[in-house]
Design an enzyme around this catalytic site. Structure first.
Site, PDB file in Angstrom:
ATOM      1  N   ASP A   1      10.594 -12.481 -15.972  1.00 52.08           N
ATOM      2  CA  ASP A   1       9.567 -12.117 -16.945  1.00 52.08           C
ATOM      3  C   ASP A   1      10.170 -11.758 -18.303  1.00 52.08           C
ATOM      4  O   ASP A   1      11.275 -11.224 -18.371  1.00 52.08           O
ATOM      5  CB  ASP A   1       8.755 -10.933 -16.396  1.00 52.08           C
ATOM      6  CG  ASP A   1       7.421 -10.761 -17.111  1.00 52.08           C
ATOM      7  OD1 ASP A   1       7.023 -11.667 -17.870  1.00 52.08           O
ATOM      8  OD2 ASP A   1       6.782  -9.717 -16.911  1.00 52.08           O
TER       9      ASP A   1
ATOM     10  N   HIS B   1      10.623 -19.931 -23.097  1.00 52.90           N
ATOM     11  CA  HIS B   1      10.622 -20.566 -21.775  1.00 52.90           C
ATOM     12  C   HIS B   1      11.840 -21.478 -21.614  1.00 52.90           C
ATOM     13  O   HIS B   1      12.432 -21.555 -20.539  1.00 52.90           O
ATOM     14  CB  HIS B   1       9.335 -21.366 -21.558  1.00 52.90           C
ATOM     15  CG  HIS B   1       8.110 -20.488 -21.507  1.00 52.90           C
ATOM     16  ND1 HIS B   1       8.064 -19.330 -20.762  1.00 52.90           N
ATOM     17  CD2 HIS B   1       6.897 -20.596 -22.102  1.00 52.90           C
ATOM     18  CE1 HIS B   1       6.875 -18.760 -20.902  1.00 52.90           C
ATOM     19  NE2 HIS B   1       6.146 -19.507 -21.721  1.00 52.90           N
TER      20      HIS B   1
ATOM     21  N   LEU C   1      23.787 -22.685  -1.409  1.00 48.70           N
ATOM     22  CA  LEU C   1      22.679 -21.801  -1.802  1.00 48.70           C
ATOM     23  C   LEU C   1      21.320 -22.451  -1.545  1.00 48.70           C
ATOM     24  O   LEU C   1      21.094 -23.612  -1.886  1.00 48.70           O
ATOM     25  CB  LEU C   1      22.801 -21.477  -3.305  1.00 48.70           C
ATOM     26  CG  LEU C   1      21.649 -20.662  -3.913  1.00 48.70           C
ATOM     27  CD1 LEU C   1      21.692 -19.217  -3.431  1.00 48.70           C
ATOM     28  CD2 LEU C   1      21.688 -20.717  -5.436  1.00 48.70           C
TER      29      LEU C   1
END
Ligand code: IPE
Ligand code: IPE
Ligand code: MG
Length: 245
Positions: free
Chosen positions: A15, A32, A126
């Site tokens: 955020d 973004h 991962l």
């Protein structure tokens, strides 16, 4: 840090992209873009540290409420990111999964998601999950629907529905639940992220805006995590006895 103190699964609400951009007198979409870079870097750091699972919240069920231009920009960004990053993720032995409701996406985006998931499905490094058009309530509702369907078909009795069975129908049920939750930008709320899976997750809130979240910030979160005593309902004494057993 002792590797035993490392979380197996980290879940992040990325955020603060908009505020990061506004602070620099840039349009929100620049935030973004910078946020995507930060996500990319965090994945690489997690690979290096041997973290097993990283789940990133990229777009919530509610984010459709944003201005149309911002929503379109974000959808385009996901598509280009998948196109550009797929090979790099694959080379890093990362297994990529997208969680969330896909029906509302453009066909091209849906196809690209399928392609990258298939490409990386057998990777053993991962496990990187990106939550897009995801909501904790949506996830729980989907689980309810799946169970209701089994009851309708006579495969299951409502009496046999247990928390374990509900859990099996939730997103990422094949993975350990998040040990550590991180939310950046100083907000202290869950915003409809993994409501079910967070039952015993340790919650960490960082003041950093998402594009500024780097290895140093992650280290702070990991230090916080290492300092927690996870009791899961037991007493502190019981936990210490278990550790010495
Ligand atoms: C998070 O940053 C990214 C998404 C929700 C897509 P925001 O866009 O929410 O940034 P702020 O909260 O407005 O600063
Ligand atoms: C949560 O952030 C969703 C993502 C980061 C993808 P928001 O910025 O949408 O959350 P609220 O609206 O401030 O709670
Ligand atoms: Mg926000």
């Amino acid at each position: 840090m002792n590797t035993m103190d490392l979380p197996r699964h980290i879940a992040v609400i990325m955020d603060g992209n908009g505020r990061w951009a506004t602070k620099r007198h840039l349009p929100r979409f620049a935030g973004h873009r910078a946020g995507l870079e930060a996500a990319r870097e965090l994945a690489t750091i997690c690979v290096k540290k041997g973290i097993e699972v990283l789940t990133l919240f990229a777009f919530s069920s509610e984010n459709w409420l944003r201005p149309t231009e911002e929503v379109s920009f974000l959808m385009d960004l996901f598509l280009t990111a998948l196109e550009r990053e797929a090979d790099k993720l694959h080379q890093q032995n990362i297994q990529l999964r997208i969680i969330g409701e896909r029906d509302r996406f453009d066909v091209k985006l849906q196809q690209q998601i399928k392609r990258v998931e298939a490409l990386t499905a057998k990777n053993t490094g991962l496990k990187l999950n990106i939550a897009v058009n995801y909501g904790g309530r949506w996830d729980i509702t989907e689980a309810c629907k799946k169970l209701a369907l089994e009851v309708e078909k006579g495969l299951l009795s409502s009496q046999d529905i247990t928390p374990e069975l509900v859990n099996q129908k939730m997103a990422l049920s094949d993975l350990p639940p998040p040990d550590l939750f991180i939310r950046t930008s100083g907000e202290q709320r869950i915003s409809n992220f993994m409501l079910w899976q967070f039952a015993y997750t340790e919650l960490y809130f960082s003041e950093a805006l998402w594009p500024d979240f780097n290895e140093t910030e992650l280290e702070k979160a990991l230090a916080f995590f290492a300092g927690r005593e996870r009791r899961f309902g037991y007493t502190s004494e019981q936990i210490r006895e278990k550790q010495h057993a």
